[in-house]
Motif scaffolding. Structure first.
Motif, PDB file in Angstrom:
ATOM      1  N   SER A 171       0.787  -1.050  -0.012  1.00 17.30           N
ATOM      2  CA  SER A 171       0.002   0.152   0.109  1.00 17.30           C
ATOM      3  C   SER A 171       0.788   1.309  -0.018  1.00 17.30           C
ATOM      4  O   SER A 171       1.949   1.145   0.545  1.00 17.30           O
ATOM      5  CB  SER A 171      -0.972   0.070   1.203  1.00 17.30           C
ATOM      6  OG  SER A 171      -0.178  -0.117   2.600  1.00 17.30           O
ATOM      7  N   PRO A 210       0.911  -0.504  -9.208  1.00 18.69           N
ATOM      8  CA  PRO A 210       0.598  -1.533  -9.478  1.00 18.69           C
ATOM      9  C   PRO A 210       0.856  -1.554 -10.938  1.00 18.69           C
ATOM     10  O   PRO A 210       1.077  -0.398 -11.650  1.00 18.69           O
ATOM     11  CB  PRO A 210      -1.254  -1.598  -9.564  1.00 18.69           C
ATOM     12  CG  PRO A 210      -1.491  -0.002  -9.008  1.00 18.69           C
ATOM     13  CD  PRO A 210      -0.020   0.426  -8.397  1.00 18.69           C
ATOM     14  N   ARG A 221     -11.222  -6.474 -11.016  1.00 23.05           N
ATOM     15  CA  ARG A 221     -10.078  -6.235 -10.001  1.00 23.05           C
ATOM     16  C   ARG A 221      -8.881  -5.435 -10.268  1.00 23.05           C
ATOM     17  O   ARG A 221      -8.469  -4.725  -9.587  1.00 23.05           O
ATOM     18  CB  ARG A 221      -9.553  -7.738  -9.901  1.00 23.05           C
ATOM     19  CG  ARG A 221     -10.319  -8.786  -8.967  1.00 23.05           C
ATOM     20  CD  ARG A 221      -9.577 -10.032  -8.571  1.00 23.05           C
ATOM     21  NE  ARG A 221      -9.302 -10.817  -9.832  1.00 23.05           N
ATOM     22  CZ  ARG A 221      -9.978 -11.618 -10.511  1.00 23.05           C
ATOM     23  NH1 ARG A 221     -11.157 -12.034 -10.055  1.00 23.05           N
ATOM     24  NH2 ARG A 221      -9.460 -12.244 -11.653  1.00 23.05           N
ATOM     25  N   THR A 264      -7.995   2.104  -5.626  1.00 25.85           N
ATOM     26  CA  THR A 264      -7.317   2.145  -4.201  1.00 25.85           C
ATOM     27  C   THR A 264      -5.770   2.818  -4.391  1.00 25.85           C
ATOM     28  O   THR A 264      -5.609   3.681  -3.550  1.00 25.85           O
ATOM     29  CB  THR A 264      -6.991   0.903  -3.750  1.00 25.85           C
ATOM     30  OG1 THR A 264      -8.492   0.265  -3.695  1.00 25.85           O
ATOM     31  CG2 THR A 264      -6.649   0.854  -2.679  1.00 25.85           C
ATOM     32  N   TYR A 265      -5.344   2.496  -5.508  1.00 23.90           N
ATOM     33  CA  TYR A 265      -3.888   3.044  -5.246  1.00 23.90           C
ATOM     34  C   TYR A 265      -3.953   4.658  -5.666  1.00 23.90           C
ATOM     35  O   TYR A 265      -3.156   5.258  -4.914  1.00 23.90           O
ATOM     36  CB  TYR A 265      -3.168   2.666  -6.638  1.00 23.90           C
ATOM     37  CG  TYR A 265      -1.968   3.184  -7.444  1.00 23.90           C
ATOM     38  CD1 TYR A 265      -0.686   3.408  -6.561  1.00 23.90           C
ATOM     39  CD2 TYR A 265      -1.879   3.846  -8.415  1.00 23.90           C
ATOM     40  CE1 TYR A 265       0.563   4.094  -6.854  1.00 23.90           C
ATOM     41  CE2 TYR A 265      -0.623   4.468  -8.982  1.00 23.90           C
ATOM     42  CZ  TYR A 265       0.439   4.536  -8.105  1.00 23.90           C
ATOM     43  OH  TYR A 265       1.403   5.311  -8.547  1.00 23.90           O
ATOM     44  N   ARG A 268      -7.939  -1.966  -8.003  1.00 27.23           N
ATOM     45  CA  ARG A 268      -6.789  -2.061  -7.556  1.00 27.23           C
ATOM     46  C   ARG A 268      -6.197  -0.848  -7.816  1.00 27.23           C
ATOM     47  O   ARG A 268      -5.558  -0.003  -6.928  1.00 27.23           O
ATOM     48  CB  ARG A 268      -5.616  -3.049  -8.307  1.00 27.23           C
ATOM     49  CG  ARG A 268      -4.138  -3.128  -7.564  1.00 27.23           C
ATOM     50  CD  ARG A 268      -3.695  -4.351  -8.456  1.00 27.23           C
ATOM     51  NE  ARG A 268      -4.455  -5.505  -8.684  1.00 27.23           N
ATOM     52  CZ  ARG A 268      -4.448  -6.205  -9.779  1.00 27.23           C
ATOM     53  NH1 ARG A 268      -3.958  -5.811 -10.996  1.00 27.23           N
ATOM     54  NH2 ARG A 268      -5.484  -7.365  -9.972  1.00 27.23           N
TER      55      ARG A 268
END
Length: 320
Positions: A57, A74, A180, A187-188, A184
């Motif tokens: 994270s 990511p 997904r 969130t990043y 991802r």
């Protein structure tokens, strides 16, 4: 291997094996072991960085005399090849330490070094400070992401068009892979926006005001990416609903075929059941032309049922 840049007029690469005796701020990329061996770094910073460096994270922590944080970037897939978006890949993990005189990236890979090399070649840094270098680093992380998110959405639109035309061979795995992936990155970007906002607050006052204000711009960039990623994520949800709808329609068509076939053979089933009973008193059982009459009744009932189905448009739906 350590990499060192001197912020003197431009991002200049210098020998990291020679003790630095200059007055200009420096930017370094070190491995975890090299960072641990630095004597100029407070033990408090080393301990804090050990805890966050390998966390998947992006995170920032502010101390009285320094700031440190971690990045989990990511990997972007090739949007033209949906299969590459389905393969789960680990994010690039690295951390940073910044005080008034130095900016140190702690990376056991090459991600941070590659970005700094790009910044050095581009020559776009306007101010030679560690804070401005970190700001440019933030911008570089997001510079092409709006375009990539657009290509990702275009790829999903192509899949949607194929599904509507009944030409898609997509599966739930492909669609969930897109979902997904978009989640991802959402969130990043949310984490990047939070990090830039904390840096803009400049709680420990190690950033000049002009540099702190620049991180407001980085936060706004991340917020725009959050909005775009949310749109893509919502679209992936709609794509999944469309796929489920197509499955439901296909199942309904199959059930409709079975229903029509069952109804068509119901008269014959009734007749054979009636005359198939092991009784000798059934009327007409011994009448020779009975089989022809039963065949005629079956043909007439079948034609009548087909006419009813045609009138109700059941047959057209089955053909489609």
């Amino acid at each position: 291997m350590a990499i060192r840049y001197e912020l003197k007029g431009h991002l200049a690469l210098i020998d990291a094996n020679i003790p630095y005796a200059g007055l200009s701020p420096i930017v370094e990329v070190l491995t975890s072991a090299e960072f641990e061996a630095m004597k100029t770094i407070p033990e408090e910073a080393k301990e804090a960085l050990r805890e966050i460096q390998h966390a998947e994270s992006s995170f920032i922590e502010v101390f009285s005399n320094f700031t440190l944080g971690s990045f989990a970037v990511p990997a972007k897939c090739d949007t033209k090849l949906a299969s590459t978006c389905l393969i789960p890949s680990d994010p690039d993990l690295f951390a940073f330490y910044m005080d008034r005189e130095s900016l140190v990236f702690v990376d056991d890979g090459t991600f941070a070094a590659d970005i700094l090399a790009e910044l050095g070649k581009s020559g776009i840094m306007r101010r030679m400070t560690t804070a401005h270098c970190l700001y440019m680093f933030f911008k570089n992380l997001m510079v092409d992401d709006l375009v990539w998110l657009g290509k990702l959405e275009d790829s999903m639109e192509s899949m949607e068009e194929e599904m509507l035309a009944n030409q898609s061979k997509s599966t739930t795995t492909v669609i969930m892979g897109y979902r997904r992936l978009s989640m991802r990155f959402l969130t990043y970007y949310q984490q990047l926006a939070s990090m830039a906002s904390i840096l803009a607050d400049n709680e420990n006052k190690i950033l000049p005001k002009e540099e702190a204000d620049a991180f407001d711009h980085a936060s706004a960039m991340a917020d725009r990416l959050v909005d775009r990623a949310e749109t893509v994520n919502e679209y992936s949800g709609q794509l999944r609903e469309l796929y489920q709808t197509r499955i439901d329609l296909r199942q309904n068509a199959i059930m409709q075929i079975l229903t029509v076939v069952t109804v068509l053979f119901a008269p014959l089933t009734l007749i054979t059941g009636w005359f198939g009973m092991n009784l000798e008193v059934i009327p007409g059982l011994q009448w020779a032309p009975m089989w022809a009459l039963l065949l005629a009744l079956f043909v007439i009932s079948t034609i009548a049922l087909l006419a009813v189905f045609q009138r109700k448009s059941f047959l057209q739906k089955i053909v489609k």
